[in-house]
Scaffold this motif. Structure first.
Motif, mmCIF file in Angstrom:
data_model
loop_
_atom_site.group_PDB
_atom_site.id
_atom_site.type_symbol
_atom_site.label_atom_id
_atom_site.label_comp_id
_atom_site.label_asym_id
_atom_site.label_seq_id
_atom_site.Cartn_x
_atom_site.Cartn_y
_atom_site.Cartn_z
ATOM 1 N N LEU B 103 22.285 -8.343 -12.784
ATOM 2 C CA LEU B 103 20.971 -7.844 -12.371
ATOM 3 C C LEU B 103 20.007 -7.856 -13.559
ATOM 4 C CD1 LEU B 103 19.579 -6.648 -9.856
ATOM 5 C CD2 LEU B 103 20.177 -4.380 -10.724
ATOM 6 N N GLY B 104 20.493 -7.410 -14.697
ATOM 7 C CA GLY B 104 19.652 -7.388 -15.894
ATOM 8 C C GLY B 104 19.199 -8.783 -16.285
ATOM 9 N N GLU B 105 20.120 -9.743 -16.229
ATOM 10 C CA GLU B 105 19.757 -11.120 -16.586
ATOM 11 C C GLU B 105 18.701 -11.673 -15.629
ATOM 12 O OE1 GLU B 105 23.305 -13.496 -16.732
ATOM 13 O OE2 GLU B 105 24.024 -12.459 -18.540
ATOM 14 N N ALA B 106 18.900 -11.422 -14.331
ATOM 15 C CA ALA B 106 17.948 -11.949 -13.345
ATOM 16 C C ALA B 106 16.577 -11.296 -13.520
ATOM 17 C CB ALA B 106 18.472 -11.717 -11.926
ATOM 18 N N GLY B 107 16.567 -10.000 -13.842
ATOM 19 C CA GLY B 107 15.299 -9.316 -14.078
ATOM 20 C C GLY B 107 14.604 -9.853 -15.324
ATOM 21 N N ARG B 108 15.363 -10.012 -16.391
ATOM 22 C CA ARG B 108 14.764 -10.525 -17.631
ATOM 23 C C ARG B 108 14.216 -11.932 -17.441
ATOM 24 N NH1 ARG B 108 18.920 -7.634 -19.886
ATOM 25 N NH2 ARG B 108 20.292 -9.432 -19.930
ATOM 26 N N ALA B 109 14.932 -12.748 -16.659
ATOM 27 C CA ALA B 109 14.459 -14.117 -16.415
ATOM 28 C C ALA B 109 13.090 -14.101 -15.736
ATOM 29 C CB ALA B 109 15.470 -14.882 -15.567
ATOM 30 N N ALA B 110 12.826 -13.058 -14.947
ATOM 31 C CA ALA B 110 11.536 -12.948 -14.264
ATOM 32 C C ALA B 110 10.572 -12.048 -15.044
ATOM 33 C CB ALA B 110 11.730 -12.405 -12.852
ATOM 34 N N GLY B 111 11.010 -11.553 -16.178
ATOM 35 C CA GLY B 111 10.135 -10.732 -17.018
ATOM 36 C C GLY B 111 9.918 -9.322 -16.514
ATOM 37 N N ILE B 112 10.841 -8.802 -15.715
ATOM 38 C CA ILE B 112 10.635 -7.471 -15.137
ATOM 39 C C ILE B 112 11.846 -6.571 -15.348
ATOM 40 C CG2 ILE B 112 8.972 -8.158 -13.379
ATOM 41 C CD1 ILE B 112 11.311 -8.213 -11.369
ATOM 42 N N GLY B 113 11.603 -5.266 -15.245
ATOM 43 C CA GLY B 113 12.657 -4.279 -15.385
ATOM 44 C C GLY B 113 12.865 -3.495 -14.096
ATOM 45 N N ARG B 197 17.327 -19.677 -6.936
ATOM 46 C CA ARG B 197 16.395 -19.873 -8.048
ATOM 47 C C ARG B 197 14.980 -19.651 -7.518
ATOM 48 N NH1 ARG B 197 20.811 -22.398 -8.253
ATOM 49 N NH2 ARG B 197 21.747 -23.449 -10.058
ATOM 50 N N PRO B 198 14.496 -18.405 -7.583
ATOM 51 C CA PRO B 198 13.166 -18.144 -7.000
ATOM 52 C C PRO B 198 12.104 -18.987 -7.684
ATOM 53 C CG PRO B 198 13.954 -16.248 -8.281
ATOM 54 C CD PRO B 198 15.092 -17.204 -8.183
ATOM 55 N N ARG B 199 11.223 -19.552 -6.887
ATOM 56 C CA ARG B 199 10.259 -20.540 -7.371
ATOM 57 C C ARG B 199 9.004 -19.895 -7.940
ATOM 58 N NH1 ARG B 199 12.706 -25.209 -8.538
ATOM 59 N NH2 ARG B 199 13.825 -26.083 -6.734
ATOM 60 N N LEU B 200 9.194 -18.937 -8.835
ATOM 61 C CA LEU B 200 8.037 -18.252 -9.420
ATOM 62 C C LEU B 200 7.151 -19.215 -10.206
ATOM 63 C CD1 LEU B 200 10.014 -15.077 -10.501
ATOM 64 C CD2 LEU B 200 8.146 -15.115 -8.830
ATOM 65 N N ALA B 201 7.741 -20.290 -10.721
ATOM 66 C CA ALA B 201 6.950 -21.243 -11.513
ATOM 67 C C ALA B 201 5.903 -21.962 -10.674
ATOM 68 C CB ALA B 201 7.880 -22.265 -12.166
ATOM 69 N N LEU B 202 6.039 -21.893 -9.358
ATOM 70 C CA LEU B 202 5.104 -22.607 -8.489
ATOM 71 C C LEU B 202 3.778 -21.839 -8.291
ATOM 72 C CD1 LEU B 202 5.376 -25.355 -7.071
ATOM 73 C CD2 LEU B 202 6.089 -24.150 -4.999
ATOM 74 N N THR B 203 3.711 -20.619 -8.804
ATOM 75 C CA THR B 203 2.538 -19.771 -8.554
ATOM 76 C C THR B 203 1.196 -20.441 -8.895
ATOM 77 O OG1 THR B 203 3.717 -17.678 -8.556
ATOM 78 C CG2 THR B 203 1.441 -17.610 -9.319
ATOM 79 N N PRO B 204 1.031 -21.041 -10.063
ATOM 80 C CA PRO B 204 -0.283 -21.659 -10.345
ATOM 81 C C PRO B 204 -0.626 -22.751 -9.333
ATOM 82 C CG PRO B 204 1.046 -21.512 -12.356
ATOM 83 C CD PRO B 204 1.954 -21.148 -11.217
ATOM 84 N N ALA B 205 0.348 -23.550 -8.935
ATOM 85 C CA ALA B 205 0.092 -24.627 -7.975
ATOM 86 C C ALA B 205 -0.317 -24.055 -6.618
ATOM 87 C CB ALA B 205 1.329 -25.514 -7.838
ATOM 88 N N LEU B 206 0.392 -22.999 -6.173
ATOM 89 C CA LEU B 206 0.051 -22.389 -4.879
ATOM 90 C C LEU B 206 -1.348 -21.771 -4.926
ATOM 91 C CD1 LEU B 206 3.458 -20.653 -4.031
ATOM 92 C CD2 LEU B 206 2.438 -22.592 -2.819
ATOM 93 N N ARG B 207 -1.642 -21.077 -6.032
ATOM 94 C CA ARG B 207 -2.970 -20.443 -6.123
ATOM 95 C C ARG B 207 -4.085 -21.476 -6.127
ATOM 96 N NH1 ARG B 207 -2.267 -15.469 -10.498
ATOM 97 N NH2 ARG B 207 -0.717 -14.305 -9.266
ATOM 98 N N ALA B 208 -3.789 -22.649 -6.647
ATOM 99 C CA ALA B 208 -4.830 -23.679 -6.732
ATOM 100 C C ALA B 208 -5.133 -24.302 -5.391
ATOM 101 C CB ALA B 208 -4.404 -24.761 -7.725
#
Lengths: 324, 324
Positions: B103-113, B197-208
């Motif tokens: 859980l800690g690793e997955a949270g850190r990968a997304a930058g959250i606690g 693998r949540p696709r958080l990296a896609l955020t800028p593309a979706l927002r555009a």
């Protein structure tokens, strides 16, 4: 009935505008300007936190109520809630109809709607988790850690009713007979166990003066100790000042050994708080204006003591309820 | 080990500053200015959503990942999460150590606690519920309901790997033998099932550019239909355009009847989205910059069609996975 139909029928009607009809991946809400968010989650399992035989509307109201109680202790105004519901194999539509009715009523009483959640199947007991969101003016959340020696300790409402109610409910369900001390007020005590009354009305009083606050969920003695530990202080409590309802007093008169049950049994969902002496009057006035009884039960000090009426110290072998 | 000790040992180390060491009634966080909050909750039960035999760190990472996938679909940046955990009678400290590590690793990968939550006992299977909070610029959350006829339909990554991985994992655990179509890539497919693998990296593309988006969790066909229903439109999908990984292609070559499994099995945690034609180039460029493959699979239209390569329409008896 599939998952979407179930959500559409029983839960979408509870959604506020932020919940988007529970038809999207997430809810969206604009936080009130100048506020911090306060977030809490509590889980309940049939057989551990409630009886599977409890009224479905009460189960729902309790699941939300225990979370609202956390918000109340932080002097936060509720914004909304999410529900995760794991349904056992024998769930029925009649159950869900009553459950969602109770949840809706409890949400409306607090002025909030359902933001989202999840409904899943389990081979085990009914399991619920609710996350509640609230708001406080920025930097103003009342923590457990702010109590300082000299602050006065207050508790809202009355203590022990729900723990006695649980004992009565357990006897009713498991043994089919009331315990010898059950009196004319049994139904009232059971109701206190089934339906917590989160002390959201106390928010203005807490904001005006509390240095620390916590909700009483796992037993007054243990919860006071938890707040004091977080504050790096200790509590001096006059046990005779702890407020009991008339039904609880009658039970304690019939069986004085119940005192430990009332003080360590939990499920009170009252607020215990520390008030600096120069804020005490304002706190009491605002609590009274909100029609919430508050009682001074002791003081924050350097060394712990729980004193009887005659001044002797009382020790508690088990000070709170643990859910694991 | 009581509840407080368990939280202190395994979960407090995962808490960010907003979680207050998990020693208060609630977490407190200051929302980013000018943003809306995006909130989602998902529950998972052993035996329904994962196998009790799955690696504990993968169970934890999946529970968080499926929520982060919802945030990714809304183009929201993660802020934090809460965990409700119901532990079965046979829980061990070894399990919790691995679970909290994952859980800690997955949270850190997304930058959250971890912001908070609850740990309780259950007589049933291991049950988890996670609530995740994210932020989007005010008014900019991408909904399911914004797709319009003429928009292009895109999907990220590859489809069906996790559904095939589930079939392989089920065969491994329940039958002790791989199915006839299991090839050299079985471990890779199982990993896709175990570790979204949540696709958080896609955020800028979706927002555009996205007019609508949704995460693919319950099966591509059913999820496309859900997004179209929310938008009051329909999808024309060229099935031959749907992207498959090399392992999935090998499995489909060995057993073509697996096609329905890949398209309706779920657990992909990819993003399906609608992009107006004049935003398509920008969307593709930003997705490429984020190193997320995106594939155009069809178009938003007035009438639904799922077409094979030869132009014949394909019908799906069961279009998605239902958790109830």
């Amino acid at each position: 009935m599939n998952e979407s139909d179930l959500i559409a029928r029983y839960f979408a009607p509870l959604a506020g505008p932020e919940g988007l009809g529970l038809t999207d991946d997430a809810a969206v809400l604009t936080p009130p300007p100048g506020c911090d968010l306060v977030v809490t989650a509590d889980a309940m399992v049939a057989g551990t936190h409630f009886f599977a035989e409890d009224p479905p509307d009460a189960i729902a109201a309790k699941a939300l109520g225990v979370n609202l109680s956390d918000l109340a202790a932080k002097a936060a105004e509720p914004l909304g809630y999410l529900l995760s519901l794991a349904l056992p194999p024998d769930w029925t539509e009649a159950f869900l109809a009553e459950f969602s009715r109770g949840l809706g009523e409890a949400g409306r009483a607090a002025g909030i709607g359902l933001l989202g959640g999840d409904t899943v199947a389990t081979s085990g007991p009914l399991t619920l988790s609710i996350t509640a969101l609230g708001a406080v003016p920025e930097g103003k959340m009342i923590r457990r850690s702010g109590a300082r020696p000299g602050d006065l300790l207050y508790v809202s409402g009355t203590i022990g009713d729900a723990a006695l109610g649980l004992a009565l409910r357990r006897a009713e369900i498991l043994r089919g007979a009331p315990p010898p001390w059950a009196g004319a007020h049994a139904a009232e005590l059971i109701d206190r166990y089934l339906r917590p009354r989160p002390r959201l009305a106390l928010t203005p009083a807490l904001r005006a003066g509390a240095s620390a606050a916590m909700d009483v969920s796992d037993g007054l003695i243990g919860d006071i100790r938890a707040m004091m530990r977080a504050s790096g202080a200790a509590a001096e409590v006059d046990l005779e000042l702890i407020p009991f309802s008339a039904p609880a007093r009658a039970a304690l008169a019939a069986d004085p050994s119940l005192l430990d049950v009332t003080l360590t049994g939990g499920d009170d969902y009252e607020i215990v708080c520390a008030i600096p002496p120069d804020s005490a009057e304002k706190f009491e006035v605002l609590a009274s204006a909100a029609q919430v009884a508050v009682t001074r039960i002791g003081v924050v000090a350097a060394r712990e003591s729980f004193r009887e009426r005659d001044g002797t110290a009382r020790h508690f072998a088990r000070d709170r309820f643990s859910h694991v």
